[in-house]
Design a protein around this motif. Structure first.
Motif, PDB file in Angstrom:
ATOM      1  N   LYS A   1       8.790   9.513  -1.846  1.00 60.37           N
ATOM      2  CA  LYS A   1       9.340   8.271  -1.326  1.00 60.37           C
ATOM      3  C   LYS A   1       8.222   7.299  -0.939  1.00 60.37           C
ATOM      4  CE  LYS A   1      13.671  10.203   0.427  1.00 60.37           C
ATOM      5  NZ  LYS A   1      14.544  10.352   1.619  1.00 60.37           N
ATOM      6  N   LEU A   2       8.502   6.012  -1.099  1.00 61.51           N
ATOM      7  CA  LEU A   2       7.567   4.968  -0.709  1.00 61.51           C
ATOM      8  C   LEU A   2       8.086   4.313   0.563  1.00 61.51           C
ATOM      9  CD1 LEU A   2       6.986   3.373  -4.239  1.00 61.51           C
ATOM     10  CD2 LEU A   2       5.474   4.945  -3.026  1.00 61.51           C
ATOM     11  N   PRO A   3       7.341   4.369   1.655  1.00 59.73           N
ATOM     12  CA  PRO A   3       7.797   3.825   2.947  1.00 59.73           C
ATOM     13  C   PRO A   3       8.184   2.352   2.839  1.00 59.73           C
ATOM     14  CG  PRO A   3       5.812   5.136   3.244  1.00 59.73           C
ATOM     15  CD  PRO A   3       6.004   4.991   1.759  1.00 59.73           C
ATOM     16  N   GLY A   4       9.382   2.035   3.322  1.00 58.54           N
ATOM     17  CA  GLY A   4       9.829   0.645   3.321  1.00 58.54           C
ATOM     18  C   GLY A   4      10.482   0.202   2.029  1.00 58.54           C
ATOM     19  N   ILE A   5      10.432   1.022   1.000  1.00 54.57           N
ATOM     20  CA  ILE A   5      11.064   0.688  -0.277  1.00 54.57           C
ATOM     21  C   ILE A   5      12.120   1.748  -0.557  1.00 54.57           C
ATOM     22  CG2 ILE A   5      10.731   0.381  -2.765  1.00 54.57           C
ATOM     23  CD1 ILE A   5       7.986  -0.679  -2.234  1.00 54.57           C
TER      24      ILE A   5
ATOM     25  N   ASP B   1       0.848  -1.192   0.000  1.00 56.87           N
ATOM     26  CA  ASP B   1       0.000   0.000   0.000  1.00 56.87           C
ATOM     27  C   ASP B   1       0.883   1.243   0.000  1.00 56.87           C
ATOM     28  OD1 ASP B   1      -1.860   1.992   0.329  1.00 56.87           O
ATOM     29  OD2 ASP B   1      -2.943   0.994   1.946  1.00 56.87           O
ATOM     30  N   SER B   2       0.815   2.024  -1.073  1.00 62.78           N
ATOM     31  CA  SER B   2       1.663   3.215  -1.191  1.00 62.78           C
ATOM     32  C   SER B   2       1.260   4.309  -0.207  1.00 62.78           C
ATOM     33  CB  SER B   2       1.589   3.765  -2.620  1.00 62.78           C
ATOM     34  OG  SER B   2       0.305   4.307  -2.883  1.00 62.78           O
ATOM     35  N   GLY B   3      -0.011   4.323   0.214  1.00 58.27           N
ATOM     36  CA  GLY B   3      -0.497   5.359   1.120  1.00 58.27           C
ATOM     37  C   GLY B   3      -0.630   6.721   0.475  1.00 58.27           C
ATOM     38  N   ILE B   4      -0.554   6.788  -0.856  1.00 52.28           N
ATOM     39  CA  ILE B   4      -0.613   8.069  -1.559  1.00 52.28           C
ATOM     40  C   ILE B   4      -2.057   8.398  -1.948  1.00 52.28           C
ATOM     41  CG2 ILE B   4       0.149   9.319  -3.622  1.00 52.28           C
ATOM     42  CD1 ILE B   4       2.607   7.512  -3.683  1.00 52.28           C
ATOM     43  N   ASN B   5      -2.469   9.624  -1.646  1.00 48.38           N
ATOM     44  CA  ASN B   5      -3.780  10.119  -2.059  1.00 48.38           C
ATOM     45  C   ASN B   5      -3.612  10.769  -3.435  1.00 48.38           C
ATOM     46  OD1 ASN B   5      -6.182  11.565  -2.505  1.00 48.38           O
ATOM     47  ND2 ASN B   5      -6.534  11.805  -0.295  1.00 48.38           N
ATOM     48  N   LEU B   6      -3.851   9.998  -4.476  1.00 59.28           N
ATOM     49  CA  LEU B   6      -3.601  10.481  -5.826  1.00 59.28           C
ATOM     50  C   LEU B   6      -4.520  11.635  -6.218  1.00 59.28           C
ATOM     51  CD1 LEU B   6      -2.936   7.198  -7.847  1.00 59.28           C
ATOM     52  CD2 LEU B   6      -1.290   8.884  -7.059  1.00 59.28           C
ATOM     53  N   SER B   7      -5.767  11.573  -5.791  1.00 60.08           N
ATOM     54  CA  SER B   7      -6.722  12.642  -6.121  1.00 60.08           C
ATOM     55  C   SER B   7      -6.222  13.979  -5.585  1.00 60.08           C
ATOM     56  CB  SER B   7      -8.106  12.323  -5.552  1.00 60.08           C
ATOM     57  OG  SER B   7      -8.635  11.154  -6.120  1.00 60.08           O
ATOM     58  N   GLU B   8      -5.794  13.980  -4.332  1.00 61.71           N
ATOM     59  CA  GLU B   8      -5.298  15.210  -3.721  1.00 61.71           C
ATOM     60  C   GLU B   8      -4.003  15.672  -4.387  1.00 61.71           C
ATOM     61  OE1 GLU B   8      -3.653  16.723   0.660  1.00 61.71           O
ATOM     62  OE2 GLU B   8      -4.871  14.893   0.499  1.00 61.71           O
ATOM     63  N   LEU B   9      -3.122  14.736  -4.660  1.00 56.93           N
ATOM     64  CA  LEU B   9      -1.841  15.074  -5.260  1.00 56.93           C
ATOM     65  C   LEU B   9      -2.011  15.679  -6.650  1.00 56.93           C
ATOM     66  CD1 LEU B   9       1.296  14.858  -5.061  1.00 56.93           C
ATOM     67  CD2 LEU B   9       1.078  12.606  -6.118  1.00 56.93           C
ATOM     68  N   LEU B  10      -2.842  15.079  -7.471  1.00 62.85           N
ATOM     69  CA  LEU B  10      -3.015  15.541  -8.845  1.00 62.85           C
ATOM     70  C   LEU B  10      -3.822  16.827  -8.933  1.00 62.85           C
ATOM     71  CD1 LEU B  10      -3.589  12.086 -10.545  1.00 62.85           C
ATOM     72  CD2 LEU B  10      -1.679  13.622 -10.967  1.00 62.85           C
ATOM     73  N   SER B  11      -4.723  17.041  -7.983  1.00 66.64           N
ATOM     74  CA  SER B  11      -5.536  18.268  -8.000  1.00 66.64           C
ATOM     75  C   SER B  11      -4.673  19.498  -7.741  1.00 66.64           C
ATOM     76  CB  SER B  11      -6.655  18.181  -6.961  1.00 66.64           C
ATOM     77  OG  SER B  11      -6.120  18.086  -5.648  1.00 66.64           O
ATOM     78  N   LYS B  12      -3.532  19.330  -7.067  1.00 66.61           N
ATOM     79  CA  LYS B  12      -2.628  20.439  -6.779  1.00 66.61           C
ATOM     80  C   LYS B  12      -1.623  20.672  -7.915  1.00 66.61           C
ATOM     81  CE  LYS B  12      -2.805  19.714  -1.768  1.00 66.61           C
ATOM     82  NZ  LYS B  12      -2.012  19.389  -0.556  1.00 66.61           N
ATOM     83  N   LYS B  13      -1.569  19.722  -8.843  1.00 63.43           N
ATOM     84  CA  LYS B  13      -0.596  19.814  -9.930  1.00 63.43           C
ATOM     85  C   LYS B  13      -1.089  20.807 -10.966  1.00 63.43           C
ATOM     86  CE  LYS B  13       2.239  16.717 -12.766  1.00 63.43           C
ATOM     87  NZ  LYS B  13       3.495  16.973 -12.067  1.00 63.43           N
ATOM     88  N   GLN B  14      -0.259  21.757 -11.346  1.00 63.78           N
ATOM     89  CA  GLN B  14      -0.667  22.815 -12.263  1.00 63.78           C
ATOM     90  C   GLN B  14      -0.790  22.311 -13.691  1.00 63.78           C
ATOM     91  OE1 GLN B  14      -1.485  25.895 -11.206  1.00 63.78           O
ATOM     92  NE2 GLN B  14      -1.168  25.117  -9.131  1.00 63.78           N
ATOM     93  N   GLN B  15       0.300  21.932 -14.293  1.00 61.59           N
ATOM     94  CA  GLN B  15       0.299  21.499 -15.680  1.00 61.59           C
ATOM     95  C   GLN B  15       1.309  20.379 -15.848  1.00 61.59           C
ATOM     96  OE1 GLN B  15       1.083  24.613 -18.492  1.00 61.59           O
ATOM     97  NE2 GLN B  15       0.923  23.282 -20.290  1.00 61.59           N
ATOM     98  N   THR B  16       0.915  19.379 -16.632  1.00 56.29           N
ATOM     99  CA  THR B  16       1.801  18.247 -16.846  1.00 56.29           C
ATOM    100  C   THR B  16       2.630  18.468 -18.101  1.00 56.29           C
ATOM    101  OG1 THR B  16       0.223  16.721 -15.809  1.00 56.29           O
ATOM    102  CG2 THR B  16       1.926  15.767 -17.220  1.00 56.29           C
TER     103      THR B  16
END
Length: 469
Positions: free
Chosen positions: A261-265, A206-221
């Protein structure tokens, strides 16, 4: 009905034949001598209980019955001198009918205190199967976690190496190589340059990453364009890998725009994430020394932990230099069929990853001659797609081959086949056909097909009569 299923696990070896009496083994040994053409004059000496063997070479290929195989633990030295496969080491996971079609090789190569022995092989028109033994003569660098990394087998367009058995008492691993392709030469070589040890698996991580929150803050790809013919693309993966590799160009994320970073990896981090061309891209950078050899993949589950069937492809690209040598695959980019942030609301990013403890290098290579197995039956069929595709069918001991112009347009999952034997039983493949070359598809059987006993086959509801070529 016989359902054929490939064995995935590594099978430890045991000691066969412990319950045989001396009389049994003497009789079996005699059969072995007769079969391989070995002239043996055995005289029992009451003082030293020794046996003297007088040998002559036989130029023809030898096929050994299963009864004779059981005696090979006794006459290994004689068998090696004859060029016969030491079948005692691979008997535990190969059936007698598979052993009977293998051609003996017995070529060895030694480096770094590790010996590679090519035991035996067999090939039909498009597939070669080779069995190789690796044995550590000095240390403990060969074990049940061995994973062949850098290797080459001459001939064919695709290769696969798999550990199928490990004997801890002998410190010996048996590797099976599969080579596929139309143009296979009688002169073949097997080369191993490196292998990995100490596999550690993180499953359902389990990466524990909230992708929705992360991508909503991203301006432009921002993205870069790769040309498959010119840029450093070292590998493709996923359901549409072949289609992806044939594109004129491919868009990938700009490198190292994030550092998640991914915890444990500790051997990698997420170096970028975003939407490109209507698909979700996740880019990783395996920045650790062993990260170049570790591997894995991401997937999605719902909020209940159920794995979601979302199509995914991947591309390995970029390059790095180590010891004056340039290597490919510096970045790995996963491409999911997800086009909008809203689709991620109830999804969780997870993964299966494998990391290793040790990387062993060397130079092990054997060269040998291998004629094609002539045992086969052929037939013809017409498959309907957008147009009719005339198909030539070859049934061999190793599998079923479909050849014909346009055959690569057919999705392997859309092919349904069943082999019917003379006694009324049938063989129903569990795995699908593979696209292995232009206008060539094949189903590789994990068990030897009794070609002489095959009567006909059904292909997508069409009965195909078979005959000798």
């Amino acid at each position: 009905m016989v359902v054929v299923e490939e064995i995935e696990e590594v099978i430890p070896i045991s000691n066969p034949g412990d319950h045989f009496t001396e009389q049994n083994l003497t009789h079996i040994k005699k059969l072995f001598y007769e079969k391989v053409g070995l002239e043996a004059n055995s005289q029992r000496n009451s003082q030293n209980n020794s046996t003297q063997l007088y040998k002559r070479r036989v130029p023809k290929i030898i096929y050994i019955p299963i009864a004779a195989i059981l005696s090979l633990t006794i006459v290994t030295g004689a068998a090696a001198a004859m060029g016969v496969i030491d079948l005692s080491s691979i008997l535990q996971f190969l059936s007698g009918d598979r052993i009977n079609i293998l051609r003996p090789v017995n070529k060895t190569s030694e480096d770094q205190g590790i010996r590679m022995q090519t035991l035996g092989a067999v090939r039909d028109g498009s597939t070669t199967e080779i069995y190789v033994a690796l044995k550590d003569l000095k240390e403990d660098r060969v074990n049940s976690s061995l994973d062949v990394y850098d290797f080459h087998v001459s001939g064919g367009r695709s290769h696969n190496a798999k550990l199928v058995q490990y004997d801890p008492a002998e410190k010996t691993a048996i590797i099976r190589f599969l080579v596929q392709g139309k143009r296979l030469s009688n002169r073949m070589s097997v080369q191993i340059s490196s292998f990995l040890l100490g596999a550690n698996k993180e499953e359902n991580y389990d990466s524990g990453i909230n992708l929705s929150e992360l991508l909503s803050k991203k301006q432009q790809t921002e993205y870069d364009t790769l040309d498959p013919l010119k840029d450093s693309i070292s590998g493709w993966g996923g359901e549409s890998a072949l289609e992806l590799s044939e594109q004129e160009f491919i868009h990938v994320l700009r490198q190292d725009q994030t550092h998640i970073k991914l915890p444990g990896i500790n051997w990698m981090y997420i170096s970028n994430i975003g939407f490109v061309d209507g698909k979700l891209h996740i880019q990783i950078n395996p920045n650790d020394e062993m990260g170049r050899y570790n591997h894995g993949y991401f997937f999605f589950t719902d909020d209940q932990g159920n794995k979601q069937d979302i199509p995914m492809n991947s591309v390995s690209y970029g390059s790095y230099t180590k010891g004056g040598t340039r290597y490919g695959g510096d970045y790995e980019e996963y491409i999911f069929d997800i086009s909008d942030i809203s689709q991620l609301n109830k999804l969780q990013l997870k993964g299966d990853f494998t990391s290793y403890d040790q990387f062993v290098t060397g130079n092990w290579e054997t060269t040998f001659y291998l004629k094609q197995d002539s045992l086969s039956k052929t037939g013809k069929a017409t498959l309907s797609l957008n147009e009719e595709i005339r198909t030539e069918i070859v049934v061999s001991s190793l599998g079923v081959t479909l050849m014909g112009k346009g055959i690569n347009q057919i999705t392997p999952e859309n092919l349904q086949m069943e082999l019917y034997l003379n006694d009324g039983t049938s063989i129903l493949p569990k795995s699908a056909f593979l696209n292995i070359d232009n206008n060539l598809m094949k189903w590789i059987s994990p068990q030897t097909i009794p070609v002489n006993e095959v009567n006909y086959l059904m292909l997508n509801g069409q009965k195909v009569l078979l005959q000798d070529p």
